[in-house]
Design a protein around this motif. Structure first.
Motif, PDB file in Angstrom:
ATOM      1  N   GLN A 201       7.955  80.473  18.565  1.00 37.52           N
ATOM      2  CA  GLN A 201       8.752  79.342  19.029  1.00 37.52           C
ATOM      3  C   GLN A 201       7.988  78.028  18.962  1.00 37.52           C
ATOM      4  O   GLN A 201       8.587  76.957  18.973  1.00 37.52           O
ATOM      5  CB  GLN A 201       9.249  79.602  20.450  1.00 37.52           C
ATOM      6  N   PHE A 202       6.658  78.125  18.928  1.00 36.52           N
ATOM      7  CA  PHE A 202       5.844  76.913  18.821  1.00 36.52           C
ATOM      8  C   PHE A 202       5.469  76.603  17.373  1.00 36.52           C
ATOM      9  O   PHE A 202       4.899  75.554  17.091  1.00 36.52           O
ATOM     10  CB  PHE A 202       4.562  77.076  19.647  1.00 36.52           C
ATOM     11  N   ASP A 203       5.747  77.503  16.453  1.00 36.79           N
ATOM     12  CA  ASP A 203       5.366  77.300  15.066  1.00 36.79           C
ATOM     13  C   ASP A 203       5.948  75.989  14.539  1.00 36.79           C
ATOM     14  O   ASP A 203       7.139  75.712  14.690  1.00 36.79           O
ATOM     15  CB  ASP A 203       5.864  78.477  14.221  1.00 36.79           C
ATOM     16  N   HIS A 204       5.100  75.166  13.950  1.00 36.68           N
ATOM     17  CA  HIS A 204       5.463  73.847  13.404  1.00 36.68           C
ATOM     18  C   HIS A 204       5.845  72.844  14.489  1.00 36.68           C
ATOM     19  O   HIS A 204       6.543  71.859  14.219  1.00 36.68           O
ATOM     20  CB  HIS A 204       6.570  73.963  12.354  1.00 36.68           C
ATOM     21  N   THR A 205       5.364  73.063  15.706  1.00 38.31           N
ATOM     22  CA  THR A 205       5.601  72.119  16.799  1.00 38.31           C
ATOM     23  C   THR A 205       4.474  71.087  16.846  1.00 38.31           C
ATOM     24  O   THR A 205       3.300  71.453  16.853  1.00 38.31           O
ATOM     25  CB  THR A 205       5.649  72.860  18.148  1.00 38.31           C
ATOM     26  N   PRO A 206       4.808  69.796  16.919  1.00 40.47           N
ATOM     27  CA  PRO A 206       3.770  68.770  17.083  1.00 40.47           C
ATOM     28  C   PRO A 206       3.213  68.809  18.515  1.00 40.47           C
ATOM     29  O   PRO A 206       3.934  69.112  19.466  1.00 40.47           O
ATOM     30  CB  PRO A 206       4.506  67.455  16.824  1.00 40.47           C
ATOM     31  N   TYR A 207       1.948  68.465  18.663  1.00 39.13           N
ATOM     32  CA  TYR A 207       1.326  68.455  19.984  1.00 39.13           C
ATOM     33  C   TYR A 207       0.095  67.560  19.980  1.00 39.13           C
ATOM     34  O   TYR A 207      -0.456  67.221  18.933  1.00 39.13           O
ATOM     35  CB  TYR A 207       0.930  69.879  20.418  1.00 39.13           C
ATOM     36  N   MET A 208      -0.348  67.212  21.186  1.00 38.49           N
ATOM     37  CA  MET A 208      -1.615  66.512  21.389  1.00 38.49           C
ATOM     38  C   MET A 208      -2.208  66.983  22.714  1.00 38.49           C
ATOM     39  O   MET A 208      -1.521  67.623  23.518  1.00 38.49           O
ATOM     40  CB  MET A 208      -1.438  64.985  21.398  1.00 38.49           C
ATOM     41  N   PHE A 209      -3.462  66.641  22.941  1.00 39.50           N
ATOM     42  CA  PHE A 209      -4.090  66.895  24.229  1.00 39.50           C
ATOM     43  C   PHE A 209      -4.069  65.615  25.058  1.00 39.50           C
ATOM     44  O   PHE A 209      -4.456  64.551  24.571  1.00 39.50           O
ATOM     45  CB  PHE A 209      -5.541  67.357  24.048  1.00 39.50           C
ATOM     46  N   ARG A 210      -3.595  65.746  26.295  1.00 37.67           N
ATOM     47  CA  ARG A 210      -3.672  64.620  27.238  1.00 37.67           C
ATOM     48  C   ARG A 210      -4.925  64.846  28.084  1.00 37.67           C
ATOM     49  O   ARG A 210      -4.991  65.791  28.867  1.00 37.67           O
ATOM     50  CB  ARG A 210      -2.431  64.544  28.108  1.00 37.67           C
ATOM     51  N   ILE A 211      -5.903  63.976  27.896  1.00 37.41           N
ATOM     52  CA  ILE A 211      -7.215  64.166  28.499  1.00 37.41           C
ATOM     53  C   ILE A 211      -7.461  63.096  29.560  1.00 37.41           C
ATOM     54  O   ILE A 211      -7.301  61.897  29.303  1.00 37.41           O
ATOM     55  CB  ILE A 211      -8.315  64.108  27.427  1.00 37.41           C
ATOM     56  N   THR A 212      -7.818  63.553  30.741  1.00 29.60           N
ATOM     57  CA  THR A 212      -8.292  62.642  31.775  1.00 29.60           C
ATOM     58  C   THR A 212      -9.801  62.600  31.681  1.00 29.60           C
ATOM     59  O   THR A 212     -10.489  63.601  31.917  1.00 29.60           O
ATOM     60  CB  THR A 212      -7.867  63.107  33.174  1.00 29.60           C
ATOM     61  N   LYS A 213     -10.320  61.452  31.304  1.00 28.16           N
ATOM     62  CA  LYS A 213     -11.753  61.325  31.081  1.00 28.16           C
ATOM     63  C   LYS A 213     -12.516  61.296  32.405  1.00 28.16           C
ATOM     64  O   LYS A 213     -11.932  61.282  33.489  1.00 28.16           O
ATOM     65  CB  LYS A 213     -12.045  60.063  30.259  1.00 28.16           C
ATOM     66  N   ASP A 214     -13.834  61.251  32.295  1.00 27.59           N
ATOM     67  CA  ASP A 214     -14.665  61.304  33.493  1.00 27.59           C
ATOM     68  C   ASP A 214     -14.606  60.028  34.322  1.00 27.59           C
ATOM     69  O   ASP A 214     -15.176  59.983  35.415  1.00 27.59           O
ATOM     70  CB  ASP A 214     -16.112  61.633  33.127  1.00 27.59           C
ATOM     71  N   ASP A 215     -13.934  58.987  33.834  1.00 28.35           N
ATOM     72  CA  ASP A 215     -13.734  57.776  34.644  1.00 28.35           C
ATOM     73  C   ASP A 215     -12.280  57.634  35.086  1.00 28.35           C
ATOM     74  O   ASP A 215     -11.845  56.554  35.490  1.00 28.35           O
ATOM     75  CB  ASP A 215     -14.173  56.536  33.869  1.00 28.35           C
ATOM     76  N   ASP A 216     -11.507  58.728  34.991  1.00 28.18           N
ATOM     77  CA  ASP A 216     -10.103  58.799  35.416  1.00 28.18           C
ATOM     78  C   ASP A 216      -9.128  58.103  34.465  1.00 28.18           C
ATOM     79  O   ASP A 216      -7.931  58.061  34.747  1.00 28.18           O
ATOM     80  CB  ASP A 216      -9.902  58.240  36.835  1.00 28.18           C
TER      81      ASP A 216
END
Length: 827
Positions: A201-216
């Motif tokens: 169901q996720f095949d060919h799904t676009p995605y990214m990582f939402r990252i909270t850095k060490d300074d928030d």
């Protein structure tokens, strides 16, 4: 007596049965006590939850050994033979190249893991759960400075998520991966995460990582293990809202895409998202034609350097703007290459890079194939079609720097602090460079020359970006894993590694030019680990370094202190033979000097030194992408050969004769010959990296027109080299070298096979014969088997007419054409 069980796992990270008979060895004895004599136990083969083979064993160590440090590794049988050492990663010590893992025993039980590659452990992969059934999807990312990470689905309509989260459709939490109570720096989705139960169901799904850095601060980052970047255009929204389509979006900043690596599109050309698929095994089933064997020895290759975007001459859009070439154009070139006679294609970089209308030497995603050029599935089709025609595929890869605009890729991935920029080498902290930082704000300096704030500690290496952080094992593993995937999954036959000298020799601190010795040392570690890993997986993989250091260790085995490459690009050969760049008077520059049209003496003795040195595991060339009009003063061979005079009539005849001479000396050298696309039909336009679209020329039109004679010559000289083993050996004996009369004579031999080559850079023929007296010429009868001045090549047919010449007491004479050569074989 108490016991502490230690559970060991050796992860391969690649599908299929590459290794067998894997044994764990470590610094303990049969009684579970520490020992300097390492003891071995067999490991059992299993499938890991990634679906790839892994090998496991448990050893019980004595509890009273708690606090002791133990070492371990694995021995295995593989494609390269039995009892191979399976740990390719060196210890984290600038003064050691040893390869083993270590741990401190502390109990009550422990886990030790080693990943040969991270191909199926990082990024978006299948998760095979106990009990079987449909695999789930699992996401993993290395972000050791982050305080939180989520996986975010993107909108396929745009392929982009802006800095405010526009385009984000759904988010899933990720958790820190803990091993023995220690965080690995990796974040993973939970094995039972709701909504991630189905990989399909996720095949060919676009995605990214939402990252909270060490300074928030929060940022959106692509997956550096992404197998596909959805963008195929040029637009970089720079974090702002984007309302266009993926076809207009730059792939290096677009969403990553979930891709099943175990499937390949059945059709070469099917729009996204594709519907017709084949299992990988089915796709590769008829990969080879036994009547057209693919070379597996580098010495047997004749290499054609191809720039895929530079194909497709004449392609334009509705507005008349030029279209770049793509993999479809490359596949359409293959029968042309078979007809030409080459047996290896070296492709300029194909991994995702900044803008398809470029050369490709600014990689952003090492597991993805540039989508604008056709993407990963088309590249697999290309490799398969090459193999079916007996063509090996070499790929240029760039590990000395990243894409310049890497703000959604490697740059500041999980921290805004320069010294914690995990993919880049940084020396010290910004306050270590106060003078440099002061200069950054100096209003008297040209803004283009002002140092960027905080950038003083980065490392330059004479490439076009800062040096990677080679001291991080995870950085080295990213490069190595991507290469392993290209070999194992894409069936690539080898690599040309860009500017290895930048990796092991050139590193200096950006602020002050001080030698960054640790960056150089760990760069060499990376290269050894790279070559070891690839040779462990596929011993026949062919590894070429673009190296200008003159360091003999480049082509020596890693176990003997070398870097492990099979050959290196020998640029000096080019500068002596052609010499159209800005090199000084210590280079022969033969063809450039001939282009002046006079009869001045030539530094042929300089070239002979390079000709002999070419036998030291080199790739030699009379033209490459770098010198085809991109380097200062450089140009195509046919233009340089007549000092850029108009190519018509007799001028073109002179130019082609010198082109034939240059090509012939390359093909008859003891190096592995290579040339850049278009040389075989006399392309004459400069080929700069930023203007190549307007400089493209038509292969088929030139072959059928002005370049027909030259193409015929290339066919025959390539055929001669490939047919005669003596012409592929490392041995070359100079017999006669005269700078004043511009003549060179040399011998090529193997066992009872002997050839003598008479070459002249003169503007007149030695029509009455040229006599050489050298003891190295064996007595006997010699027949002329090749004449570069033959009429079928557009020459004047000055030569020996295939006649037999006799040599006695080292004396032999031959007719030599103007700006040409003849080859004799002893009968």
């Amino acid at each position: 007596m108490s016991w502490i069980p230690v559970h060991f796992t050796y992860h391969v990270g690649l599908k299929g049965g590459i290794f067998r008979n894997v044994r764990l060895v470590g610094s303990w004895d049969a009684n579970g006590s520490h020992s300097d004599q390492w003891t071995g136990v067999p490991m059992r083969e299993e499938l890991s939850d990634s679906g790839c083979p892994c090998f496991r064993a448990t050893v019980n160590l004595k509890g009273d050994q708690s606090g002791w440090t133990f070492g371990w590794g694995v021995l295995l049988d593989g494609p390269g033979g039995a009892n191979r050492w399976g740990i390719t990663t060196e210890v984290h010590d600038r003064n050691s190249s040893e390869r083993f893992r270590k741990f401190q025993l502390k109990g009550p039980e422990q886990i030790q893991e080693y990943y040969l590659t991270h191909c199926r452990s990082l990024g978006a992969n299948k998760l095979h759960r106990p009990g079987g059934g449909e695999p789930a999807v699992r996401f993993a990312v290395w972000a050791p400075n982050a305080i939180n990470v989520e996986i975010v689905r993107g909108d396929a309509a745009t392929g982009y998520i802006d800095d405010n989260g526009t385009g984000a459709l759904a988010a899933f939490p990720m958790h820190k991966e803990m091993v023995d109570g220690t965080w690995t720096g990796i974040w993973r989705t939970d094995d039972a995460s709701k909504g991630l139960e189905s990989f399909a169901q996720f095949d060919h799904t676009p995605y990214m990582f939402r990252i909270t850095k060490d300074d928030d601060t929060v940022c959106y980052r692509t997956d550096l293990y992404s197998r596909c970047q959805i963008g195929s255009g040029k637009k970089n929204p720079e974090g702002n809202r984007y309302e266009g389509s993926p076809t207009g979006l730059a792939g290096s900043v677009s969403c990553s895409v979930v891709v099943d690596p175990e499937r390949v599109t059945e059709l070469f050309d099917e729009p996204f998202p594709q519907k017709r698929w084949l299992d990988a095994d089915e796709f590769w089933k008829n990969e080879f034609d036994p009547l057209r064997p693919v070379p597996t020895r580098i010495d047997d290759m004749v290499i054609y350097e191809m720039h895929v975007p530079g194909l497709g001459c004449g392609k334009t859009d509705a507005a008349g703007e030029p279209f770049t070439g793509d993999l479809k154009d490359a596949v359409q070139m293959l029968d042309y290459l078979v007809d030409l006679g080459v047996n290896a294609v070296e492709v300029l970089p194909m991994n995702e890079f900044e803008g398809w209308a470029a050369w490709g030497y600014a990689t952003s995603h090492y597991f993805a194939v540039e989508y604008a050029g056709g993407g990963r599935d088309q590249f697999k089709h290309f490799v398969r079609e090459c193999h079916r025609r007996g063509l090996a595929v070499l790929l240029d890869v760039v590990y000395n720097h990243y894409a310049h605009n890497a703000e959604r890729a490697e740059w500041m991935y999980d921290s805004n602090r320069h010294e914690k920029n995990i993919y880049y080498w940084y020396e010290g902290i910004p306050s270590d460079y106060p003078d440099y930082e002061h200069a950054a704000g100096d209003p008297t300096l040209d803004p283009r020359k002002r140092p960027a704030s905080g950038h003083g500690g980065y490392v330059d290496n004479m490439s076009t970006g800062y040096a990677p952080r080679f001291c991080e094992e995870m950085v080295r593993k990213m490069f190595i894993s991507s290469a392993a995937a290209l070999v194992h999954e894409f069936h690539v036959d080898g690599f040309r590694v860009d500017q290895t000298t930048s990796i092991h020799s050139y590193a200096v601190v950006h602020a002050n030019g001080r030698a960054a010795d640790d960056a150089r040392i760990f760069g060499a570690k990376f290269l050894r680990e790279l070559t070891r890993t690839l040779k462990l997986i596929k011993p026949t993989v062919m590894l070429i370094a673009e190296d200008h250091s003159g360091w003999s260790a480049v082509t020596e085995p890693p176990d003997k202190g070398g870097l492990g490459f099979d050959a290196y690009w020998y640029a000096d050969f080019y500068h002596h033979l052609i010499g159209d760049t800005d090199k000084g008077s210590d280079y022969a520059k033969l063809i450039k000097t001939c282009g002046f049209g006079d009869d001045r003496p030539l530094a042929i003795d300089y070239f002979v030194g390079a000709l002999r040195h070419a036998g030291n595991r080199t790739v030699v060339y009379h033209e490459s992408h770098d010198e085809a009009g991109n380097a200062k003063f450089s140009g195509r061979t046919i233009a340089v050969a007549v000092n850029r005079a108009t190519l018509s009539g007799e001028t073109r005849r002179w130019a082609e004769a010198r082109c034939r001479l240059a090509c012939g000396l390359n093909m008859l050298s003891p190096g592995v010959p290579m040339f850049f696309m278009g040389e075989e039909v006399g392309f004459q336009k400069d080929y700069p990296y930023d203007l190549f679209l307007s400089q493209r020329e038509d292969f088929l039109r030139e072959r059928g027109g002005n370049g027909a004679n030259l193409f015929r010559f290339y066919q025959d000289i390539i055929k001669l080299r490939r047919r005669k083993p003596a012409l592929r050996t490392a041995e070359l004996v100079p017999l006669h070298v005269r700078n004043d009369n511009r003549v060179l004579v040399f011998r090529r031999s193997l066992e009872n096979e002997h050839f003598v080559v008479f070459a002249s850079f003169n503007n007149f023929a030695f029509a009455d014969g040229y006599r050489v007296n050298e003891a190295e010429i064996p007595d006997g009868a010699w027949r002329e088997i090749f004449n570069s001045d033959a009429a079928v090549y557009g020459g004047s047919n000055v030569g020996n007419g295939g006649m037999v010449r006799q040599s006695r007491y080292g004396s032999m004479d031959a007719v030599i054409p103007a700006n040409g050569f003849v080859v004799f074989e002893r009968l």
